[in-house]
Design an enzyme around this catalytic site. Structure first.
Site, PDB file in Angstrom:
ATOM      1  N   GLU A 280       0.790  -1.109   0.032  1.00  0.00           N
ATOM      2  CA  GLU A 280       0.209  -0.018  -0.123  1.00  0.00           C
ATOM      3  C   GLU A 280       0.878   1.145   0.106  1.00  0.00           C
ATOM      4  O   GLU A 280       0.526   2.404  -0.437  1.00  0.00           O
ATOM      5  CB  GLU A 280      -0.971   0.129   1.201  1.00  0.00           C
ATOM      6  N   HIS A 301       6.363 -27.119   0.140  1.00  0.00           N
ATOM      7  CA  HIS A 301       5.610 -28.460  -0.533  1.00  0.00           C
ATOM      8  C   HIS A 301       4.668 -27.939  -1.434  1.00  0.00           C
ATOM      9  O   HIS A 301       3.675 -28.592  -1.838  1.00  0.00           O
ATOM     10  CB  HIS A 301       4.900 -29.129   0.821  1.00  0.00           C
ATOM     11  N   LYS A 415     -13.978   1.207  -3.914  1.00  0.00           N
ATOM     12  CA  LYS A 415     -14.982   1.551  -2.901  1.00  0.00           C
ATOM     13  C   LYS A 415     -15.928   2.589  -3.529  1.00  0.00           C
ATOM     14  O   LYS A 415     -17.259   2.143  -3.261  1.00  0.00           O
ATOM     15  CB  LYS A 415     -14.272   2.558  -1.893  1.00  0.00           C
TER      16      LYS A 415
HETATM   17  O1  PA5 Z   1      -3.690   1.543   5.972  1.00  0.00           O
HETATM   18  C1  PA5 Z   1      -4.701   2.068   5.903  1.00  0.00           C
HETATM   19  O2  PA5 Z   1      -4.820   3.273   5.774  1.00  0.00           O
HETATM   20  C2  PA5 Z   1      -5.867   1.186   5.625  1.00  0.00           C
HETATM   21  O3  PA5 Z   1      -5.403  -0.031   5.536  1.00  0.00           O
HETATM   22  C3  PA5 Z   1      -7.274   1.316   6.648  1.00  0.00           C
HETATM   23  O4  PA5 Z   1      -6.319   1.219   7.754  1.00  0.00           O
HETATM   24  C4  PA5 Z   1      -8.124   0.371   6.426  1.00  0.00           C
HETATM   25  O5  PA5 Z   1      -8.646   0.899   5.086  1.00  0.00           O
HETATM   26  C5  PA5 Z   1      -9.324   0.774   7.332  1.00  0.00           C
HETATM   27  O6  PA5 Z   1      -9.636   2.207   7.386  1.00  0.00           O
HETATM   28  P1  PA5 Z   1     -10.382   3.004   8.500  1.00  0.00           P
HETATM   29  O7  PA5 Z   1      -9.286   2.887   9.945  1.00  0.00           O
HETATM   30  O8  PA5 Z   1     -10.722   4.372   8.250  1.00  0.00           O
HETATM   31  O9  PA5 Z   1     -11.619   2.226   8.914  1.00  0.00           O
END
Ligand code: PA5
Length: 430
Positions: A280, A301, A415
């Protein structure tokens, strides 16, 4: 402090020197907080800044939750859940000597999983730790609603009000609004720390403490990390050395995939956490290394054949934990029908270590280089230190690629499509 070593047959020609100047510039940029996304660098010194009161409040709340309830449901997704689960599973294993149960929801839209977990929780006096920075994440919000509805049906409104512990933004978002209205006990996700860096904040600390893990020790490891991994010189800084190796293996040697490898099943979630951290943070502008994971010897394996002789796209980053917490000795068997007496008296951890040596040699003498990240022991201190090491390495290698490590604009695309298809108000024309 972790140790980092590179292994690989053709990899000696990897020349770091031409990149020394850029590496130093990036290190200075991190320290000066002058790069893209610099308003999300709060994790850098959070352990030094966190107040004693907040840490103690988390410890006291966790103690109360463990005494008063049978279980905790950690309700969050991505950065709002992976870190806590990684720490809990790494330190407690799958069969902990503990009556207090921790389960996870909010991390999926699977109807089968959600149904079965809710059924498993029926009649149990459980607490919920709902974790969401934005407060609007669909998976988390749906699960939270279902959990509250079950508790409301079974134990009533007052129970729910006491059993919900919310970790969210200080001011904004729907979850904070609900906290203010219902009076739930709440904790703050600092505005300058993004989800995947938030395991060291109340996001991770409350569930980790609920698992009976010493979060003071965990944070001591993080705090020492602030010193251990801050040198501008990659030769003295294992985090930047690792970050630089990742960068060069990708841009110079054209490895497009990094496989995180560990030799213990209960480090699986650390690998999941690492995949999020790096994918990410780096996967932008058509760049980055796709992270995958394997638990050896289990996955030898299944994936071992590909790693040894398949398309040469990947290198490994091996989490090598030198000392195990438990051990077993291979017993002698007088009939020896399984032909295993040649191993009698040997420790299982030693056999696992031999498997590590044999595999490292096989893969690195083949076409798969490996970076070994060595940790003495898996305990709260070392794990806190290790996670901070990866934070620094991740910020460094993303800045080497000249991308902002702290945003995730691509995640929004699915989303918006989903909201549109579900008919969420305000998304009709998007
Ligand atoms: O690292 C990130 O920003 C994402 O993985 C968020 O943590 C995840 O999408 C959850 O978001 P939120 O804490 O707003 O529910």
């Amino acid at each position: 402090m972790v140790e980092v070593r590179l292994h690989g047959k053709d990899i000696k020609e990897l020349n770091l020197a031409p990149y020394a100047e850029k590496a130093r510039r990036v290190a200075e940029q991190i320290e000066a907080r002058s790069g893209d996304g610099n308003d999300f660098l709060g994790w850098m010194d959070f352990a030094s800044r966190q107040s004693e009161e907040e840490l103690q409040d988390i410890i006291d709340t966790a103690k109360m939750i463990r005494e008063k309830y049978d279980a905790l449901v950690v309700c969050g997704i991505g950065g709002s859940y992976l870190g806590a689960r990684a720490v809990i599973e790494a330190l407690k294993g799958f069969f902990p000597d503990d009556d207090f149960e921790i389960v996870y929801l909010g991390n999926t839209l699977s109807a089968d999983y959600t149904y079965q977990l809710l059924r498993h929780l029926e009649g149990k006096r459980y607490a919920i730790n709902v974790i969401s920075k934005s407060g609007t994440t669909t998976e988390t919000a749906i699960s939270f609603r279902l959990l509250k509805e079950q508790l409301l049906r079974e134990f009533g409104k007052d129970y729910v009000r006491e059993a919900v512990f919310a970790t969210t933004d200080a001011k904004g978002g729907t979850l904070r609004k609900e906290v203010n209205k219902e009076g739930y006990k709440s904790f703050v996700i600092p505005g300058d720390i993004g989800g995947r860096f938030s395991v060291i904040t109340p996001v991770g600390l409350l569930p980790i403490a609920c698992a009976g893990i010493d979060i003071k020790e965990f944070m001591r490891g993080v705090k020492d990390g602030e010193k251990d991994y801050s040198s501008y010189d990659y030769a003295l800084n294992p985090a930047y050395y690792y970050g630089l190796l990742r960068y060069l293996l990708n841009v110079e040697k054209h490895y497009t995939s990094e496989m995180f490898v560990a030799y213990d099943l209960h480090y699986k979630m650390i690998e999941e956490w690492l995949k999020q951290l790096f994918d990410e943070s780096e996967g932008k502008n058509n760049q980055g290394t796709l992270c995958s994971s394997g638990i050896f010897t289990t996955d030898l394996h299944s994936m071992g054949q590909f790693i040894q002789q398949g398309s040469p796209v990947l290198y490994e980053t091996i989490l090598r934990v030198v000392n195990t917490n438990f051990d077993l000795e291979i017993p002698e068997d007088k009939d020896n029908l399984d032909d295993l007496n040649y191993l009698k008296g040997k420790k299982l951890s030693d056999i696992n270590h031999v498997a590590y040596q044999a595999t490292l040699k096989a893969h690195t003498e083949g076409h798969t280089p490996a970076i070994v990240v060595r940790v003495d022991k898996m305990n709260p201190y070392h794990l806190g230190n290790l996670m901070y090491f990866f934070f620094r390495a991740c910020a460094f290698s993303a800045y080497m690629l000249e991308v902002n490590p702290f945003n995730q604009p691509g995640v929004e695309v699915y989303k918006v499509n989903m909201f549109k298809l579900l008919g969420k108000p305000g998304y009709e024309d998007k």
